[in-house]
Design a protein around this motif. Sequence first.
Motif, PDB file in Angstrom:
ATOM      1  N   LYS A 131      11.254   5.330  -7.945  1.00 54.96           N
ATOM      2  CA  LYS A 131       9.874   5.004  -8.313  1.00 54.96           C
ATOM      3  C   LYS A 131       9.648   3.490  -8.409  1.00 54.96           C
ATOM      4  O   LYS A 131       9.242   2.963  -9.434  1.00 54.96           O
ATOM      5  N   GLN A 132       9.944   2.822  -7.316  1.00 53.20           N
ATOM      6  CA  GLN A 132       9.670   1.389  -7.220  1.00 53.20           C
ATOM      7  C   GLN A 132       8.970   1.096  -5.911  1.00 53.20           C
ATOM      8  O   GLN A 132       9.490   1.405  -4.835  1.00 53.20           O
ATOM      9  N   MET A 133       7.771   0.534  -5.988  1.00 54.24           N
ATOM     10  CA  MET A 133       7.060   0.126  -4.780  1.00 54.24           C
ATOM     11  C   MET A 133       6.213  -1.106  -5.108  1.00 54.24           C
ATOM     12  O   MET A 133       5.389  -1.074  -6.014  1.00 54.24           O
ATOM     13  N   ARG A 134       6.487  -2.180  -4.390  1.00 51.04           N
ATOM     14  CA  ARG A 134       5.684  -3.409  -4.510  1.00 51.04           C
ATOM     15  C   ARG A 134       5.472  -3.901  -3.081  1.00 51.04           C
ATOM     16  O   ARG A 134       6.308  -4.614  -2.525  1.00 51.04           O
ATOM     17  N   LEU A 135       4.341  -3.501  -2.508  1.00 51.90           N
ATOM     18  CA  LEU A 135       4.159  -3.615  -1.073  1.00 51.90           C
ATOM     19  C   LEU A 135       2.807  -4.256  -0.757  1.00 51.90           C
ATOM     20  O   LEU A 135       1.794  -3.909  -1.372  1.00 51.90           O
ATOM     21  N   VAL A 136       2.815  -5.204   0.171  1.00 51.05           N
ATOM     22  CA  VAL A 136       1.565  -5.757   0.699  1.00 51.05           C
ATOM     23  C   VAL A 136       1.590  -5.549   2.210  1.00 51.05           C
ATOM     24  O   VAL A 136       2.536  -5.955   2.881  1.00 51.05           O
ATOM     25  N   LEU A 137       0.550  -4.883   2.733  1.00 48.94           N
ATOM     26  CA  LEU A 137       0.515  -4.576   4.163  1.00 48.94           C
ATOM     27  C   LEU A 137      -0.808  -4.987   4.779  1.00 48.94           C
ATOM     28  O   LEU A 137      -1.884  -4.719   4.227  1.00 48.94           O
TER      29      LEU A 137
END
Length: 327
Positions: free
Chosen positions: A239-245
Amino acid sequence: MEKKETKVVVVGGTGYLGQHLLQAFAAAQGDHRYDVAFTHHSYPLPLDVFPHFPSFHVDLKTGLGFDSISHHFGQPDVVVNCAALSVPRVCEQDPDSALSINVPSSLVNWLSSSFQTKNKTLLIHLSTDQVYEGVKSFYKEDEDETLAVNVYGKSKVAAELLIRDKCSNFAILRSSIIFGPQTLSPLPKNLPVQWMDSVLQKGDSVDFFHDEYRCPIYVNDLVTIILKLIDTWVLSDDKQMRLVLNAGGPDRLSRVQMAEVVAQVRGHDLSLIKHVSASSVDRGVVSPADISMDITKLIQTLDISPTSFKDGVILTLQSESSSHVLS
């Protein structure tokens, strides 16, 4: 053991992207994968549009309404924030409203203070290609800095900074122009492809900018991106998500080129399309010249191949003609 449904709240569910997203969730209802609610502010939807999804009136400026979601729906696994004041000219005229709506402080505060289980909720936030300055082609999310040139873009940069600072888990989608079919509950605004088609159909010459470039994205592709992010989040153990798309289509196009594609698909007269410079028109707002985006990271991260502008136009206009037949 019966699989738990993923609880999703769509903030801004009555807008263009919000409705298309809700439509996708409605189509998946038989799978029992998602438990969905949505918020509205200006436009409550007719009750028969998405009858199975509870809706909540929420004011993003004050946060009024979020507590009602806590009490009646519970803690979401995912929040998708589609709400925005997204007309650049309007943002320029009313920067206070632009900041108070586009920087989702009340939403972030609600998520961080209302639930005992921390880090359980993923925030998927719709940002914009207008966070970029617009002085080159094919911006990359991990290499190029955000230098917005107008109030709208600056408000979206501020939103990204807030989310990175305050949220443990997020996916920020820098969306380009979104195009596609009309929504189930039609919106009181011009949709890009439909507008180009209608003005060219009249047979009068029309001015289009030849020197501003974007990567328009087909709405169903953006919906697919959001659903893939949700499924990735649900299936992940840590449960880790740090995303820029960057969320754009595969084509870098000016407004002239977009209009030419619409004309070719529909058989309109190409000579009706008049080339003008963006600098020749006062729109009441500074607009970045080239905010085309490199979408390599999007394609590799989510294993998708976005629809070409031409194919998206064909799908859009097919959908419009079939909906006219049905009505």
